[in-house]
Enzyme design. Structure first.
Site, PDB file in Angstrom:
ATOM      1  N   ARG A 189       2.507  -5.724 -14.765  1.00 59.68           N
ATOM      2  CA  ARG A 189       3.238  -5.936 -13.702  1.00 59.68           C
ATOM      3  C   ARG A 189       2.640  -7.199 -13.225  1.00 59.68           C
ATOM      4  O   ARG A 189       1.281  -7.676 -12.987  1.00 59.68           O
ATOM      5  CB  ARG A 189       2.862  -4.816 -12.660  1.00 59.68           C
ATOM      6  CG  ARG A 189       3.419  -4.908 -11.301  1.00 59.68           C
ATOM      7  CD  ARG A 189       3.289  -3.729 -10.275  1.00 59.68           C
ATOM      8  NE  ARG A 189       4.322  -3.727  -9.175  1.00 59.68           N
ATOM      9  CZ  ARG A 189       3.891  -4.335  -8.014  1.00 59.68           C
ATOM     10  NH1 ARG A 189       2.599  -4.945  -8.052  1.00 59.68           N
ATOM     11  NH2 ARG A 189       4.491  -4.319  -7.145  1.00 59.68           N
ATOM     12  N   HIS A 196      -5.041  -0.617   1.211  1.00 57.87           N
ATOM     13  CA  HIS A 196      -5.447  -1.771   2.382  1.00 57.87           C
ATOM     14  C   HIS A 196      -4.319  -2.131   3.137  1.00 57.87           C
ATOM     15  O   HIS A 196      -3.259  -1.714   2.793  1.00 57.87           O
ATOM     16  CB  HIS A 196      -5.961  -3.024   1.377  1.00 57.87           C
ATOM     17  CG  HIS A 196      -4.953  -3.595   0.712  1.00 57.87           C
ATOM     18  ND1 HIS A 196      -4.614  -3.178  -0.553  1.00 57.87           N
ATOM     19  CD2 HIS A 196      -4.479  -4.811   0.963  1.00 57.87           C
ATOM     20  CE1 HIS A 196      -3.716  -3.878  -0.950  1.00 57.87           C
ATOM     21  NE2 HIS A 196      -3.445  -5.278   0.041  1.00 57.87           N
TER      22      HIS A 196
END
Length: 340
Positions: free
Chosen positions: A279, A212
Site C-alpha cells: 500500500r 491517531h
C-alpha cells in the site's frame, strides 16, 4: 518490483472490532467539488464524521502517477541504499525529514511502514533520494512540487468552502494559514510492504500505522487501490474504508477542531497490514505558521458559549504532540477545566 496498481481483490487478513455494515459505505460523505452546494455538505461531513471523500477534483492524474512512480522506485531500492536518505536526527524536531523505517516518533511507536517525510516550505536535499535512484534530483523535486502545489490548492478551496458554509467572513480565515509563506505544512509518503506471515506477529504488530489524529488543520490523503485505512466511528467501532485511487480523502485535524470550538472533530484513524499487497499513500498535512495562535474563532461562539480550549501557538502544540504517543489525546493538555 513492488506492484501497486492491480485491482483490490484480497482484503485484510485480520480486522479488529470492525464495523462491517454495508450501508455505512453508502453513507460515507462523498463531496463533488464541482457542485455548487458542496460547501454545506462539507460542513455536515466535518460535523458528523471529521472525514470525507472528494471527487471531481482538479488534481491532474499525471502528477499523481509521476510522483507515485518515483516513490515506487525509491521504496523498491535496497534498505541499505534507502537509509542513506535518512534524516540527520530521526527523533528530533530539528531535522526529522527524510527516510524512516518502522519507528514512528520518539516514544516507542512501531509500525509496519517505511516513509519519506518532507517539508513543503523549505529546501530539501533531494540529492539524497536522487543518488539512491540514480536520477537527476530536479526530476524528483519537480514531481513533489507539482503534486503538492495542486493538492495545496485543493485544500485551500475546501477550507474556503468550509468557511463559507459556516458563514465566516472573510472566507480565507483557514486557507490563509496554508498559503502563508511560513506555513508549517509537511508532505509524507507511506509505504506498507506486505506483512510476510502475520501469524508470527502479535496483535500490535499487525498495525501498519497506529491509531491517531492528525495535529494540523487539514490532511489530504491519496492512496493506491489497496485496503488498509480504518476510521473510528462514533459508536467505537473501526470501519475499513474502501480504497479509491481516483479520489482524495480529507481528515479534520486537531487544529481545526480547536478553531471550531469542537464543532468539528479530528477523526482517529489507523492503517492495518495486508498479507499480500503493498500500500502506498501520499498525505499532505496543511499546517499554520509556527507562531500562529490557535483558538476558537469568536464568530463561531454562539450566545454564552465559552471556549473549550486554551489559546496556544502551533509551535507549542506541535512540540507537545511530538512528545506524545500516537494513540494519546493530544488536545487534553490544552482543554480548559471542565471541557468535555
Amino acid at each position: 518490483m513492488v506492484v501497486l496498481t492491480e485491482p483490490d481483490i484480497d482484503h485484510l487478513p485480520i480486522i479488529i472490532n470492525s464495523c462491517k455494515s454495508p450501508s455505512f459505505f453508502n453513507d460515507i460523505p462523498v463531496i463533488d467539488l464541482s457542485k455548487p452546494d458542496s460547501k454545506n455538505l462539507i460542513v455536515k461531513a466535518c460535523e458528523e464524521f471529521g472525514f470525507f471523500k472528494v471527487v471531481n477534483h482538479d488534481v491532474p492524474m499525471d502528477f499523481i502517477s509521476k510522483l507515485e512512480s518515483e516513490a515506487i522506485n525509491f521504496f523498491s531500492s535496497p534498505l541499505s541504499e534507502k537509509l542513506k536518505a535518512g534524516p540527520a536526527d530521526p527523533f528530533g524536531p530539528a531535522d526529522p525529514f527524510g527516510y524512516g523505517n518502522k519507528k514512528i516518533g520518539q516514544n516507542g511507536d512501531i509500525g509496519w511502514v517505511e516513509y519519506i517525510l518532507l517539508s513543503t516550505n523549505s529546501e530539501f536535499n533531494y540529492q539524497k533520494f536522487a543518488s539512491v535512484l540514480g536520477v537527476n534530483p530536479e526530476n524528483i523535486r519537480a514531481a513533489v512540487n507539482d503534486y503538492v502545489t495542486e493538492v495545496k490548492k485543493m485544500s485551500c478551496e475546501i477550507l474556503e468552502m468550509l468557511a463559507e458554509g459556516l458563514n465566516i467572513h472573510p472566507t480565507n480565515v483557514f486557507s490563509k494559514l496554508l498559503k502563508d509563506e511560513k506555513s508549517d505544512s509537511v508532505f509524507r509518503l507511506n509505504h506498507y510492504p506486505p506483512c510476510p506471515d502475520i501469524q508470527e506477529f502479535n496483535a500490535k504488530n499487525l498495525i501498519g500505522f497506529g491509531e491517531h489524529t492528525d495535529p494540523q488543520i487539514i490532511s489530504v490523503l491519496r492512496s493506491n487501490n489497496t485496503s488498509g485505512l480504518q476510521v473510528l466511528l462514533k459508536n467505537g467501532n473501526w470501519f475499513s474504508v474502501p480504497p479509491d485511487q481516483n479520489s482524495f480523502f480529507i481528515n479534520v485535524g486537531d487544529s481545526l477542531q480547536v478553531m471550531t470550538n469542537g464543532r468539528f472533530k479530528s477523526v482517529k484513524h489507523r492503517v492495518l497490514t495486508n498479507r499480500v499487497k503493498s500500500r502506498l499513500s501520499m498525505i499532505y498535512f496543511g499546517g499554520p505558521p509556527l507562531s500562529e495562535k490557535i483558538a476558537p474563532l469568536p464568530s463561531l461562539m454562539e450566545g454564552e458559549e465559552s471556549s473549550l480550549y486554551k489559546e496556544f501557538t502551533w509551535f507549542e502544540y506541535k512540540k507537545s504532540a511530538f512528545k506524545s504517543r500516537l494513540a494519546e489525546n493530544r488536545l487534553t493538555l490544552f482543554e480548559k477545566f471542565g471541557a468535555s
